[in-house]
Design a protein around this motif. Structure first.
Motif, PDB file in Angstrom:
ATOM      1  N   ALA A 102       0.263  89.952 118.218  1.00 55.39           N
ATOM      2  CA  ALA A 102      -0.806  89.072 118.703  1.00 55.39           C
ATOM      3  C   ALA A 102      -1.073  87.947 117.710  1.00 55.39           C
ATOM      4  O   ALA A 102      -1.243  86.781 118.096  1.00 55.39           O
ATOM      5  CB  ALA A 102      -2.083  89.881 118.947  1.00 55.39           C
ATOM      6  N   SER A 135      -7.662  84.858 126.267  1.00 59.41           N
ATOM      7  CA  SER A 135      -7.855  86.088 125.497  1.00 59.41           C
ATOM      8  C   SER A 135      -6.657  86.324 124.591  1.00 59.41           C
ATOM      9  O   SER A 135      -5.515  85.982 124.934  1.00 59.41           O
ATOM     10  CB  SER A 135      -8.023  87.268 126.460  1.00 59.41           C
ATOM     11  N   TRP A 169      -5.387  89.016 124.292  1.00 60.69           N
ATOM     12  CA  TRP A 169      -4.545  89.927 125.052  1.00 60.69           C
ATOM     13  C   TRP A 169      -3.557  89.162 125.933  1.00 60.69           C
ATOM     14  O   TRP A 169      -2.419  89.592 126.116  1.00 60.69           O
ATOM     15  CB  TRP A 169      -5.401  90.853 125.911  1.00 60.69           C
ATOM     16  N   HIS A 170      -3.977  88.024 126.452  1.00 64.02           N
ATOM     17  CA  HIS A 170      -3.072  87.222 127.273  1.00 64.02           C
ATOM     18  C   HIS A 170      -2.015  86.525 126.412  1.00 64.02           C
ATOM     19  O   HIS A 170      -0.884  86.323 126.862  1.00 64.02           O
ATOM     20  CB  HIS A 170      -3.865  86.208 128.098  1.00 64.02           C
ATOM     21  N   GLN A 204       0.328  89.327 125.927  1.00 62.59           N
ATOM     22  CA  GLN A 204       1.091  89.559 127.159  1.00 62.59           C
ATOM     23  C   GLN A 204       2.152  88.477 127.348  1.00 62.59           C
ATOM     24  O   GLN A 204       3.274  88.760 127.787  1.00 62.59           O
ATOM     25  CB  GLN A 204       0.164  89.584 128.366  1.00 62.59           C
ATOM     26  N   SER A 234      -1.201  95.984 129.777  1.00 63.15           N
ATOM     27  CA  SER A 234      -2.393  96.843 129.807  1.00 63.15           C
ATOM     28  C   SER A 234      -2.016  98.286 130.130  1.00 63.15           C
ATOM     29  O   SER A 234      -2.642  99.222 129.635  1.00 63.15           O
ATOM     30  CB  SER A 234      -3.400  96.317 130.833  1.00 63.15           C
ATOM     31  N   CYS A 271      -0.785  99.816 126.968  1.00 62.22           N
ATOM     32  CA  CYS A 271      -1.932 100.140 126.121  1.00 62.22           C
ATOM     33  C   CYS A 271      -2.624 101.412 126.610  1.00 62.22           C
ATOM     34  O   CYS A 271      -3.018 102.259 125.803  1.00 62.22           O
ATOM     35  CB  CYS A 271      -2.908  98.967 126.110  1.00 62.22           C
ATOM     36  N   PRO A 284      -2.759  92.076 133.515  1.00 57.13           N
ATOM     37  CA  PRO A 284      -3.054  92.134 132.074  1.00 57.13           C
ATOM     38  C   PRO A 284      -4.541  91.999 131.776  1.00 57.13           C
ATOM     39  O   PRO A 284      -4.987  91.061 131.111  1.00 57.13           O
ATOM     40  CB  PRO A 284      -2.248  90.964 131.509  1.00 57.13           C
ATOM     41  N   PRO A 328      -7.907  92.346 129.936  1.00 59.67           N
ATOM     42  CA  PRO A 328      -8.333  92.611 128.558  1.00 59.67           C
ATOM     43  C   PRO A 328      -9.296  93.789 128.450  1.00 59.67           C
ATOM     44  O   PRO A 328      -9.556  94.266 127.340  1.00 59.67           O
ATOM     45  CB  PRO A 328      -9.030  91.303 128.138  1.00 59.67           C
ATOM     46  N   PRO A 361      -7.521  97.276 126.855  1.00 66.37           N
ATOM     47  CA  PRO A 361      -7.478  97.463 125.396  1.00 66.37           C
ATOM     48  C   PRO A 361      -8.846  97.677 124.776  1.00 66.37           C
ATOM     49  O   PRO A 361      -8.969  98.404 123.786  1.00 66.37           O
ATOM     50  CB  PRO A 361      -6.816  96.176 124.882  1.00 66.37           C
ATOM     51  N   VAL A 408      -9.427  90.220 121.466  1.00 66.70           N
ATOM     52  CA  VAL A 408      -9.104  90.477 122.868  1.00 66.70           C
ATOM     53  C   VAL A 408     -10.250  90.082 123.783  1.00 66.70           C
ATOM     54  O   VAL A 408     -10.055  89.454 124.828  1.00 66.70           O
ATOM     55  CB  VAL A 408      -8.741  91.959 123.064  1.00 66.70           C
ATOM     56  N   LYS A 409     -11.484  90.442 123.389  1.00 62.94           N
ATOM     57  CA  LYS A 409     -12.635  90.189 124.272  1.00 62.94           C
ATOM     58  C   LYS A 409     -13.890  90.020 123.418  1.00 62.94           C
ATOM     59  O   LYS A 409     -14.467  90.999 122.936  1.00 62.94           O
ATOM     60  CB  LYS A 409     -12.814  91.342 125.257  1.00 62.94           C
TER      61      LYS A 409
END
Length: 564
Positions: free
Chosen positions: A45, A153, A155-156, A159, A175, A178, A221, A223, A226, A263-264
């Motif tokens: 990441a 995010s 996370w994106h 991804q 996701s 995870c 995906p 967020p 996670p 991530v968030k």
């Protein structure tokens, strides 16, 4: 399913190698696979976020990852092999029941990831965000095209690194990977509980019981997944190691906290957990904090940088700081987006939002219809009841602190984004806690697991109507597994959308011919945005997105126009 499994094997290998490299950086040697995988996901990441500032996350990035993989493996063969051997040993030590449960859940997770995406936000901005990252990296002023694209995010970004767009267009299942990590960790801790009977092991061990809920999010995906996995792990490590003077445990908790925020950002309060541990042991650890402090600073810099580039708002979604650049999102657009979102989340009309008191709005939210109201009321009741059970059954500092952080997090969400997806992990954690205060019988736990797995499988394989749970027609039916997806996963969008080319001044974009909802984009070619949204902003707010140059990589700005 087959392609997903193959991609996950590569992702796991990459995460083990890079995770081991990161563990060396923060001077932490571990042979436990799950923490190493988390370290690896965090490493990718960070690396992909840095890469996206300068270019696209595509085949070039994977060539770099391959070289890095080879370098780390060549210099750490022995320890890498030891990590795998120790993990296989842990699996062999599991009881037959837990082995069967883990195997079945693993197959169900992969099958669910091969189905059509269920989450609405996937059609709004998940797909488009990852496409932009794969083709151009972080693009200046992208949020001017669609405001949701400003909330990229971490996370994106991750991804996009594992979407393998240069090989196949339908990988969007990180996701699910995870969730598999979270389930594996939980089953290992459930096994520990049956030997030690420690409450922390059981609380973590019950995590897969909620798979029937989690599964609805893993075919996109999201967020949220996670956050659920990492928060449960963070709570577990705090309960087990609050008083431990081993800095390795703090490093892992701090990294979990950094990862969650990247991530968030709406899970902001969870960073208080590693901060508490740090305050208790600061004197002893003060000369060992440089590496983990660097990772925290790097996470903050990348968070601010990605927001500054895509929206001109470094603290997005907060609008208090706006950079003096031509591609900064106008406050009128941002305020419209956030205000309309709040009204939707609180289930009120614009007129009601202006006239009702906060208490009235909160009560409207609390007693919302169907599943939203059910989870809202359940969460409030569980949080109100939890202190009684903590005091009576497990009067420990660790639980009191987790409870305090949970209340703070819930309060912050109630004031900003009271979506049950954002806080349901708190509902589950404290709901599990109350249940195990009353019942800890092994047969009961096994029975709950059996029911959970059967319910999850039923929702996965049979078409169901959710009209009794939601008023939203877009999620009124589940996405059951189809055997045509045994090899190839379903495409990244569940919408059957066709697109048309629209020209607005210097902006030529692809728009859905028949829009499903106002913010919907789907899986159209770049740039893609709903014409209804563009026209509404131009007519109502007097703004329209335009290209900053001849190429999409130059980004976008907002041009003022006469309101109609």
């Amino acid at each position: 399913m087959v392609l997903i499994l193959i991609s996950w094997m590569y992702i796991a290998l990459t995460c083990v190698h890079l995770g081991l490299g990161l563990s060396y950086f923060i001077k932490l040697k571990t042979n436990q696979l799950i923490p190493v995988l988390i370290y690896g996901l965090f490493s990718v990441a960070m690396l992909s976020s840095i890469w996206a500032v300068w270019g696209r996350i595509n085949i070039e990035f994977h060539l770099f990852l391959l070289a890095l993989n080879g370098l780390i493996y060549a210099s750490n063969k022995k320890q890498i092999h030891q990590i795998y051997q120790d993990f296989v040993g842990d699996l062999k030590a599991l009881s037959v029941l837990i082995k069967v449960l883990l195997a079945v859940v693993t197959m169900l997770i992969i099958a669910q990831c091969a189905t059509a995406p269920f989450v609405i936000d996937n059609e709004t901005y998940y797909i488009q965000t990852i496409k932009w990252l794969n083709e151009y990296g972080l693009v200046k002023g992208l949020a001017n095209l669609h405001i949701s694209l400003g909330q990229i995010s971490g996370w994106h970004i991750l991804q996009s690194a594992f979407s393998f767009s240069f090989l196949h267009q339908n990988f969007n299942d990180l996701s699910g990977f995870c969730l598999l990590i979270g389930n594996t960790f939980a089953f290992l801790k459930l096994h520990e509980y049956f030997k030690t009977h420690q409450i922390a092991d059981l609380l973590m061990g019950l995590f897969p019981v909620a798979n029937v809920l989690f599964f609805q999010l893993i075919s996109a995906p999201s967020p949220d997944i996670p956050v659920y996995v990492l928060s449960f792990m963070l709570f577990y490590y705090l309960m087990q190691h609050l008083k431990s003077e081993d800095i390795a445990h703090f490093h892992f908790m701090a990294l979990l906290g950094f990862f969650i925020l990247f991530v968030k950002i709406t899970a902001f309060a969870l960073i208080l957990i590693p901060l508490l541990v740090l305050t208790l042991h600061f004197k002893k650890w003060s000369n060992q904090l440089l590496p983990i402090g660097f990772l925290g600073l790097l996470t903050l810099i990348l968070f601010v940088t990605k927001n500054a580039i895509t929206s001109g708002l470094p603290l997005f979604p907060l609008t208090h700081l706006r950079l003096p650049v031509d591609f900064a999102v106008p406050l009128s657009s941002a305020e419209f987006y956030f205000n309309s979102g709040k009204m939707c989340l609180f289930f009120v009309t614009p007129q009601e939002y202006q006239s009702m008191s906060f208490l009235q709005i909160a009560l409207r939210w609390l007693f919302a219809s169907k599943i939203s109201g059910l989870i809202n009321v359940s969460t409030v009741l569980i949080l109100l009841m939890s202190p009684i059970f903590i005091y009576k059954f497990h009067h420990k500092k660790e639980l009191w602190f987790i409870y305090g952080v949970s209340v703070i997090e819930f309060a912050l969400l109630l004031l900003s984004s009271p979506v049950y997806r954002y806080f349901i992990y708190l509902t589950l954690f404290w709901g599990f806690f109350i249940v195990i205060c009353l019942i800890q019988n092994q047969k009961f736990i096994s029975g709950v697991y059996a029911i959970s797995v059967m319910a999850t499988a039923f929702v996965l394989f049979f078409p169901l109507n959710f009209d009794g749970l939601t008023q939203n027609k877009l999620i009124s039916q589940n996405s059951p597994f189809s055997f045509k997806n045994v090899i190839f996963p379903h495409k990244n969008s569940k919408l059957q959308t066709t697109y048309k080319v629209v020209q607005n001044r210097n902006l030529k974009y692809n728009a859905p011919v028949q829009s499903e909802f106002f913010w919907a984009n789907g899986d159209g070619n770049l740039p893609c945005v709903n014409q209804e949204q563009i026209d509404y902003f131009e007519q109502t707010l007097g703004v329209v997105p335009q290209m900053r140059g001849a190429n999409l990589s130059d980004g976008f700005y907002t041009k003022s126009t006469p309101k109609q």
